[in-house]
Design a protein around this motif. Structure first.
Motif, PDB file in Angstrom:
ATOM      1  N   GLY A 198       0.949  -1.238   0.103  1.00 27.29           N
ATOM      2  CA  GLY A 198       0.052  -0.085  -0.147  1.00 27.29           C
ATOM      3  C   GLY A 198       0.909   1.396  -0.180  1.00 27.29           C
ATOM      4  N   LYS A 199       2.201   1.084  -0.086  1.00 20.36           N
ATOM      5  CA  LYS A 199       3.061   2.303   0.051  1.00 20.36           C
ATOM      6  C   LYS A 199       3.714   2.331  -1.377  1.00 20.36           C
ATOM      7  CE  LYS A 199       5.075   2.654   4.732  1.00 20.36           C
ATOM      8  NZ  LYS A 199       6.435   2.742   5.210  1.00 20.36           N
ATOM      9  N   ALA A 200       3.347   3.519  -1.691  1.00 22.31           N
ATOM     10  CA  ALA A 200       3.640   3.899  -3.189  1.00 22.31           C
ATOM     11  C   ALA A 200       5.123   3.934  -3.286  1.00 22.31           C
ATOM     12  CB  ALA A 200       3.230   5.318  -3.614  1.00 22.31           C
ATOM     13  N   SER A 201       5.980   4.291  -2.235  1.00 21.91           N
ATOM     14  CA  SER A 201       7.442   4.476  -2.331  1.00 21.91           C
ATOM     15  C   SER A 201       7.976   2.726  -2.651  1.00 21.91           C
ATOM     16  CB  SER A 201       7.952   5.055  -1.255  1.00 21.91           C
ATOM     17  OG  SER A 201       7.659   4.260  -0.238  1.00 21.91           O
ATOM     18  N   GLU A 202       7.112   1.811  -2.359  1.00 27.33           N
ATOM     19  CA  GLU A 202       8.008   0.536  -2.314  1.00 27.33           C
ATOM     20  C   GLU A 202       7.563  -0.418  -3.774  1.00 27.33           C
ATOM     21  OE1 GLU A 202       7.897  -1.177   2.132  1.00 27.33           O
ATOM     22  OE2 GLU A 202       6.235  -1.955   0.759  1.00 27.33           O
ATOM     23  N   ARG A 203       6.806   0.403  -4.438  1.00 28.00           N
ATOM     24  CA  ARG A 203       6.309  -0.290  -5.458  1.00 28.00           C
ATOM     25  C   ARG A 203       7.666  -0.728  -6.646  1.00 28.00           C
ATOM     26  NH1 ARG A 203       1.537   3.926  -6.603  1.00 28.00           N
ATOM     27  NH2 ARG A 203      -0.231   2.648  -5.388  1.00 28.00           N
ATOM     28  N   PRO A 204       8.666   0.166  -6.669  1.00 30.75           N
ATOM     29  CA  PRO A 204       9.921  -0.429  -7.497  1.00 30.75           C
ATOM     30  C   PRO A 204      10.642  -1.589  -6.622  1.00 30.75           C
ATOM     31  CG  PRO A 204       9.765   2.054  -7.705  1.00 30.75           C
ATOM     32  CD  PRO A 204       8.617   1.450  -6.452  1.00 30.75           C
ATOM     33  N   MET A 205      10.709  -1.544  -5.527  1.00 29.97           N
ATOM     34  CA  MET A 205      11.344  -2.296  -4.902  1.00 29.97           C
ATOM     35  C   MET A 205      10.741  -3.705  -4.875  1.00 29.97           C
ATOM     36  SD  MET A 205      14.273  -2.658  -3.367  1.00 29.97           S
ATOM     37  CE  MET A 205      15.340  -3.805  -2.221  1.00 29.97           C
ATOM     38  N   ILE A 206       9.611  -3.721  -4.707  1.00 34.03           N
ATOM     39  CA  ILE A 206       8.639  -4.787  -4.861  1.00 34.03           C
ATOM     40  C   ILE A 206       8.507  -5.612  -6.165  1.00 34.03           C
ATOM     41  CG2 ILE A 206       6.218  -5.910  -4.569  1.00 34.03           C
ATOM     42  CD1 ILE A 206       7.121  -5.366  -1.965  1.00 34.03           C
ATOM     43  N   ALA A 207       8.745  -4.660  -7.281  1.00 37.36           N
ATOM     44  CA  ALA A 207       8.811  -5.081  -8.583  1.00 37.36           C
ATOM     45  C   ALA A 207      10.081  -5.589  -8.735  1.00 37.36           C
ATOM     46  CB  ALA A 207       8.336  -4.121  -9.616  1.00 37.36           C
ATOM     47  N   GLY A 208      11.321  -4.980  -8.329  1.00 41.34           N
ATOM     48  CA  GLY A 208      12.584  -5.588  -8.362  1.00 41.34           C
ATOM     49  C   GLY A 208      12.726  -7.069  -7.723  1.00 41.34           C
ATOM     50  N   VAL A 209      11.900  -7.244  -6.645  1.00 40.96           N
ATOM     51  CA  VAL A 209      12.059  -8.566  -6.179  1.00 40.96           C
ATOM     52  C   VAL A 209      11.722  -9.742  -7.144  1.00 40.96           C
ATOM     53  CG1 VAL A 209      11.495 -10.326  -4.078  1.00 40.96           C
ATOM     54  CG2 VAL A 209      12.282  -7.930  -3.679  1.00 40.96           C
ATOM     55  N   TYR A 210      10.389  -9.384  -7.359  1.00 43.02           N
ATOM     56  CA  TYR A 210       9.395 -10.372  -8.237  1.00 43.02           C
ATOM     57  C   TYR A 210      10.252 -10.394  -9.667  1.00 43.02           C
ATOM     58  CZ  TYR A 210       5.659 -10.786  -4.991  1.00 43.02           C
ATOM     59  OH  TYR A 210       4.860 -10.934  -3.920  1.00 43.02           O
ATOM     60  N   CYS A 211      10.926  -9.466 -10.139  1.00 43.33           N
ATOM     61  CA  CYS A 211      11.558  -9.332 -11.385  1.00 43.33           C
ATOM     62  C   CYS A 211      12.708 -10.289 -11.214  1.00 43.33           C
ATOM     63  CB  CYS A 211      12.023  -8.029 -11.911  1.00 43.33           C
ATOM     64  SG  CYS A 211      10.715  -6.951 -12.490  1.00 43.33           S
ATOM     65  N   ASN A 212      13.775 -10.202 -10.094  1.00 39.30           N
ATOM     66  CA  ASN A 212      14.778 -11.124  -9.812  1.00 39.30           C
ATOM     67  C   ASN A 212      14.228 -12.560  -9.986  1.00 39.30           C
ATOM     68  OD1 ASN A 212      16.297  -9.008  -9.621  1.00 39.30           O
ATOM     69  ND2 ASN A 212      16.454  -8.908  -7.417  1.00 39.30           N
ATOM     70  N   ARG A 213      13.088 -12.806  -9.073  1.00 43.58           N
ATOM     71  CA  ARG A 213      12.642 -14.180  -8.983  1.00 43.58           C
ATOM     72  C   ARG A 213      12.200 -14.686 -10.362  1.00 43.58           C
ATOM     73  NH1 ARG A 213       9.021 -15.728  -3.532  1.00 43.58           N
ATOM     74  NH2 ARG A 213      10.550 -14.927  -1.885  1.00 43.58           N
ATOM     75  N   LEU A 214      11.625 -13.860 -10.910  1.00 43.02           N
ATOM     76  CA  LEU A 214      11.120 -14.479 -12.498  1.00 43.02           C
ATOM     77  C   LEU A 214      12.163 -14.759 -13.349  1.00 43.02           C
ATOM     78  CD1 LEU A 214       8.388 -14.670 -14.049  1.00 43.02           C
ATOM     79  CD2 LEU A 214       8.773 -12.220 -14.783  1.00 43.02           C
ATOM     80  N   ARG A 215      13.474 -13.954 -13.156  1.00 44.40           N
ATOM     81  CA  ARG A 215      14.729 -14.094 -14.205  1.00 44.40           C
ATOM     82  C   ARG A 215      15.265 -15.486 -13.622  1.00 44.40           C
ATOM     83  NH1 ARG A 215      16.831  -9.953 -12.532  1.00 44.40           N
ATOM     84  NH2 ARG A 215      16.144  -8.426 -14.212  1.00 44.40           N
ATOM     85  N   ILE A 216      15.259 -15.906 -12.435  1.00 45.29           N
ATOM     86  CA  ILE A 216      15.989 -17.090 -12.114  1.00 45.29           C
ATOM     87  C   ILE A 216      15.267 -18.592 -11.992  1.00 45.29           C
ATOM     88  CG2 ILE A 216      17.872 -15.778 -10.802  1.00 45.29           C
ATOM     89  CD1 ILE A 216      16.650 -16.677  -8.136  1.00 45.29           C
ATOM     90  N   GLY A 217      13.991 -18.060 -12.309  1.00 46.81           N
ATOM     91  CA  GLY A 217      12.984 -19.334 -12.236  1.00 46.81           C
ATOM     92  C   GLY A 217      12.428 -19.697 -10.974  1.00 46.81           C
ATOM     93  N   PRO A 267      -4.040  -2.777 -12.197  1.00 46.33           N
ATOM     94  CA  PRO A 267      -2.893  -1.991 -11.615  1.00 46.33           C
ATOM     95  C   PRO A 267      -3.071  -0.523 -12.121  1.00 46.33           C
ATOM     96  CG  PRO A 267      -2.282  -3.347 -13.528  1.00 46.33           C
ATOM     97  CD  PRO A 267      -3.793  -3.645 -13.391  1.00 46.33           C
ATOM     98  N   GLY A 268      -2.621   0.304 -11.246  1.00 46.54           N
ATOM     99  CA  GLY A 268      -2.424   1.830 -11.581  1.00 46.54           C
ATOM    100  C   GLY A 268      -1.324   2.144 -12.439  1.00 46.54           C
ATOM    101  N   LYS A 269      -0.973   3.087 -13.088  1.00 46.75           N
ATOM    102  CA  LYS A 269       0.172   3.614 -13.995  1.00 46.75           C
ATOM    103  C   LYS A 269       1.516   3.411 -13.000  1.00 46.75           C
ATOM    104  CE  LYS A 269       1.703   7.290 -16.925  1.00 46.75           C
ATOM    105  NZ  LYS A 269       1.278   8.526 -17.533  1.00 46.75           N
ATOM    106  N   ALA A 270       1.520   3.798 -11.764  1.00 43.47           N
ATOM    107  CA  ALA A 270       2.590   3.761 -11.133  1.00 43.47           C
ATOM    108  C   ALA A 270       3.155   2.333 -10.959  1.00 43.47           C
ATOM    109  CB  ALA A 270       2.548   4.420  -9.897  1.00 43.47           C
ATOM    110  N   SER A 271       2.201   1.478 -10.683  1.00 43.69           N
ATOM    111  CA  SER A 271       2.706   0.007 -10.632  1.00 43.69           C
ATOM    112  C   SER A 271       3.346  -0.618 -11.841  1.00 43.69           C
ATOM    113  CB  SER A 271       1.511  -1.067 -10.005  1.00 43.69           C
ATOM    114  OG  SER A 271       1.309  -0.468  -8.643  1.00 43.69           O
ATOM    115  N   ILE A 272       2.708  -0.128 -13.033  1.00 40.57           N
ATOM    116  CA  ILE A 272       3.185  -0.463 -14.358  1.00 40.57           C
ATOM    117  C   ILE A 272       4.295  -0.119 -14.348  1.00 40.57           C
ATOM    118  CG2 ILE A 272       2.614  -0.572 -16.825  1.00 40.57           C
ATOM    119  CD1 ILE A 272      -0.450  -0.424 -16.091  1.00 40.57           C
ATOM    120  N   ALA A 273       4.597   1.288 -14.158  1.00 44.43           N
ATOM    121  CA  ALA A 273       6.019   1.637 -14.318  1.00 44.43           C
ATOM    122  C   ALA A 273       6.756   1.157 -13.385  1.00 44.43           C
ATOM    123  CB  ALA A 273       5.725   3.315 -14.183  1.00 44.43           C
ATOM    124  N   ALA A 274       6.422   0.734 -12.320  1.00 40.35           N
ATOM    125  CA  ALA A 274       7.586   0.171 -11.509  1.00 40.35           C
ATOM    126  C   ALA A 274       8.054  -1.123 -12.001  1.00 40.35           C
ATOM    127  CB  ALA A 274       6.884  -0.060  -9.987  1.00 40.35           C
TER     128      ALA A 274
END
Length: 320
Positions: A198-217, A267-274
């Protein structure tokens, strides 16, 4: 003859004075009401509607004469207008020509699932027509204006067009830091990010975690993807069951690696951008920190220590 002419002129003058005061005087309507003006409407057609409502002094014909003599000749605007209690003929015409039409809004909040949007649209008494099927993730969260009597399908189409424009704007500017291959995958990932914090400032970091997981399977292990098949995105209102964690339904990211079969919310624009510009991080884990945010970890050992702190805090609060 001269006396008759003077008498006639006096009567005309008296009539004009009477019309003038009638035009500028208070209106007869005892309470506020609304009127819908269609595109291209004339003073005559609007006057007929106002007379039926009892909102203007005199008849339709009288109002047209007064408008021609004393009013502006500017065109009447289309839209819905609220006429306050006691508003007179002159003020009503000025409102229809130069005032602000009544704006009705329907809001789709960030992370609102399609089922809730559909319920809001279906319950709106000012909209008309049947409700079209709403594909999850196809609507851009925002506040949308609509006119009374507009169809639900038209409102949904505007929401979908806004999402399409947003994707068309953001997708070409993406960085290669997240392994999403299509705009559809980006929306799916963004819907998970949206539901996880629910924190807008965390969206890029949450996205970073999931992108890392997705990358390594690695499995995403996202609780909201477990809840979605159960409630279609509404709050679960209880703890997730073990059977739900083991359910293989295409959405449950505890069961299989990779993205779910589709978005779990709008999802909102900010989460897509993240998702398209995730934080550069090595973190693979996160857990709630008790303040509404999360604490992140690069290793499982660090994560387990953070989880232990979170459980201790919950026990202290009487939540476990």
């Amino acid at each position: 003859m001269k006396r008759l002419a003077l008498l006639a002129a006096g009567l005309v003058l008296a009539a004009l004075i009477a019309l003038y005061f009638l035009w500028w005087g208070a209106g007869p309507k005892p309470g506020p009401h609304t009127i819908i003006v269609k595109e291209g409407a004339s003073v005559a057609s609007v006057a007929r509607d106002l007379e039926k409502e009892g909102a203007i002094p005199g008849s339709t014909r009288t109002y047209r004469v007064m408008a021609r003599l004393f009013g502006s000749h500017d065109p009447i605007q289309a839209g819905e207008f609220e006429i306050p209690k006691g508003m007179g003929g002159a003020s009503i015409l000025d409102l229809l020509q130069h005032g602000q039409p009544l704006q009705r809004l329907i809001t789709v909040t960030e992370g609102m699932p399609a089922i809730v949007v559909a319920e809001k649209l279906a319950a709106n008494k000012y909209l008309a027509g049947s409700l079209p099927e709403i594909v999850e993730g196809s609507l851009l969260p925002d506040s949308y204006s609509y006119q009374r009597g507009e169809t639900r399908g038209a409102v949904v189409a505007r929401m979908q067009a806004a999402m399409n424009r947003t994707i068309a704007e953001l997708w070409p500017k993406r960085t290669p830091d997240c392994p999403v291959a299509t705009p559809e995958q980006a929306v799916t990932m963004a819907s998970i990010v949206e539901k996880e914090t629910g924190k807008a400032s965390e969206r890029p970091m949450i996205a970073g975690v999931y992108c890392n997981r997705l990358r390594i399977g690695m499995k995403l292990d996202a609780d909201p993807t477990v809840i979605y098949p159960v409630t279609k995105g509404k709050p679960l209102g209880r703890r997730i069951l073990k059977s739900e964690l083991n359910a293989d339904n295409g959405y449950n990211t505890y069961k299989r690696p990779g993205l779910p079969v589709g978005p779990i919310a709008n999802p909102g624009k900010a989460s897509i951008a993240a998702v398209l510009h995730p934080a550069k991080t090595k973190a693979l884990y996160f857990v709630a920190d008790g303040t509404g945010g999360h604490v992140f970890a690069d290793t499982l050992a660090e994560h387990n220590a953070n989880v232990a702190k979170w459980y201790a805090l919950r026990r202290q609060r009487g939540q476990m």
